[in-house]
Write a protein that holds these residues in place. Structure first.
Motif, PDB file in Angstrom:
ATOM      1  N   GLN A  16      -7.227 -38.448 -57.035  1.00  0.00           N
ATOM      2  CA  GLN A  16      -7.722 -39.137 -58.222  1.00  0.00           C
ATOM      3  C   GLN A  16      -6.897 -40.392 -58.506  1.00  0.00           C
ATOM      4  O   GLN A  16      -6.320 -40.570 -59.579  1.00  0.00           O
ATOM      5  N   LEU A  17      -6.849 -41.263 -57.505  1.00  0.00           N
ATOM      6  CA  LEU A  17      -6.051 -42.481 -57.602  1.00  0.00           C
ATOM      7  C   LEU A  17      -6.731 -43.508 -58.502  1.00  0.00           C
ATOM      8  O   LEU A  17      -7.958 -43.642 -58.491  1.00  0.00           O
ATOM      9  N   ASN A  18      -5.912 -44.229 -59.253  1.00  0.00           N
ATOM     10  CA  ASN A  18      -6.469 -45.303 -60.076  1.00  0.00           C
ATOM     11  C   ASN A  18      -6.694 -46.546 -59.205  1.00  0.00           C
ATOM     12  O   ASN A  18      -6.362 -46.558 -58.025  1.00  0.00           O
ATOM     13  N   ASN A  19      -7.253 -47.594 -59.808  1.00  0.00           N
ATOM     14  CA  ASN A  19      -7.614 -48.800 -59.038  1.00  0.00           C
ATOM     15  C   ASN A  19      -6.407 -49.463 -58.398  1.00  0.00           C
ATOM     16  O   ASN A  19      -6.476 -49.939 -57.268  1.00  0.00           O
ATOM     17  N   LYS A  20      -5.305 -49.523 -59.123  1.00  0.00           N
ATOM     18  CA  LYS A  20      -4.088 -50.142 -58.589  1.00  0.00           C
ATOM     19  C   LYS A  20      -3.588 -49.376 -57.365  1.00  0.00           C
ATOM     20  O   LYS A  20      -3.217 -49.977 -56.351  1.00  0.00           O
ATOM     21  N   GLU A  21      -3.579 -48.052 -57.460  1.00  0.00           N
ATOM     22  CA  GLU A  21      -3.120 -47.228 -56.337  1.00  0.00           C
ATOM     23  C   GLU A  21      -4.083 -47.322 -55.152  1.00  0.00           C
ATOM     24  O   GLU A  21      -3.652 -47.283 -54.000  1.00  0.00           O
ATOM     25  N   GLN A  22      -5.360 -47.446 -55.443  1.00  0.00           N
ATOM     26  CA  GLN A  22      -6.336 -47.618 -54.364  1.00  0.00           C
ATOM     27  C   GLN A  22      -6.106 -48.915 -53.612  1.00  0.00           C
ATOM     28  O   GLN A  22      -6.230 -48.965 -52.393  1.00  0.00           O
ATOM     29  N   GLU A  23      -5.767 -49.953 -54.325  1.00  0.00           N
ATOM     30  CA  GLU A  23      -5.458 -51.243 -53.684  1.00  0.00           C
ATOM     31  C   GLU A  23      -4.191 -51.136 -52.838  1.00  0.00           C
ATOM     32  O   GLU A  23      -4.115 -51.693 -51.750  1.00  0.00           O
TER      33      GLU A  23
END
Length: 147
Positions: A137-144
């Protein structure tokens, strides 16, 4: 590097099981046509281990994922995820190895079938970025950062 490591581990585990399955098929005693349950305790042990391996792997994987705090750093999440995935693979690989070894010794088709099904299931667990993003459940920053 994280995905490369997970993929290498996964590929070698699947190839190892496939190689053992092939070796047990070609170099074992062969398929036994006359199946007798009398005196064969493995007829109960192998299916039980396969079921336990499947359900335990999923349970422990979910349990370990639930301990990962969403506020942790991405590297910490990746390390915990990697150990959870490896443990999941181990609970599938163990019964498959045992099934192939017993097939090599006794030749009962059931053992080979269970080992082959567990190998196929393990192959279907191939790690991917989308799975990691979803399961952690990664947030957008972590996905980047992950890309």
């Amino acid at each position: 590097m994280f995905f490369k490591t997970l993929n290498i581990i996964h590929v070698f585990l699947v190839l190892g099981l496939a190689a053992l399955g092939a070796a047990s098929f070609f170099f074992g005693v062969g398929f036994v046509n006359q199946f007798s349950m009398s005196g064969d305790v493995y007829i109960y042990i192998i299916p039980t281990l396969a079921l336990l391996g499947y359900f335990t792997s999923n349970y422990i994987f979910r349990k370990q994922l639930s301990t990962i705090d969403r506020k942790e750093s991405l590297q910490s999440k990746q390390a915990k995820y990697q150990s959870a995935v490896i443990l999941k693979y181990a609970f599938i690989e163990g019964p498959a190895l045992f099934a192939f070894m017993q097939f090599m010794n006794q030749g009962y088709t059931l053992y080979f079938t269970i080992g082959a099904c567990l190998t196929i299931y393990l192959a279907s667990l191939k790690p991917s970025k989308s799975k990691v993003v979803e399961e952690l459940q990664l947030n957008n920053k972590e996905q980047e950062e992950l890309k």
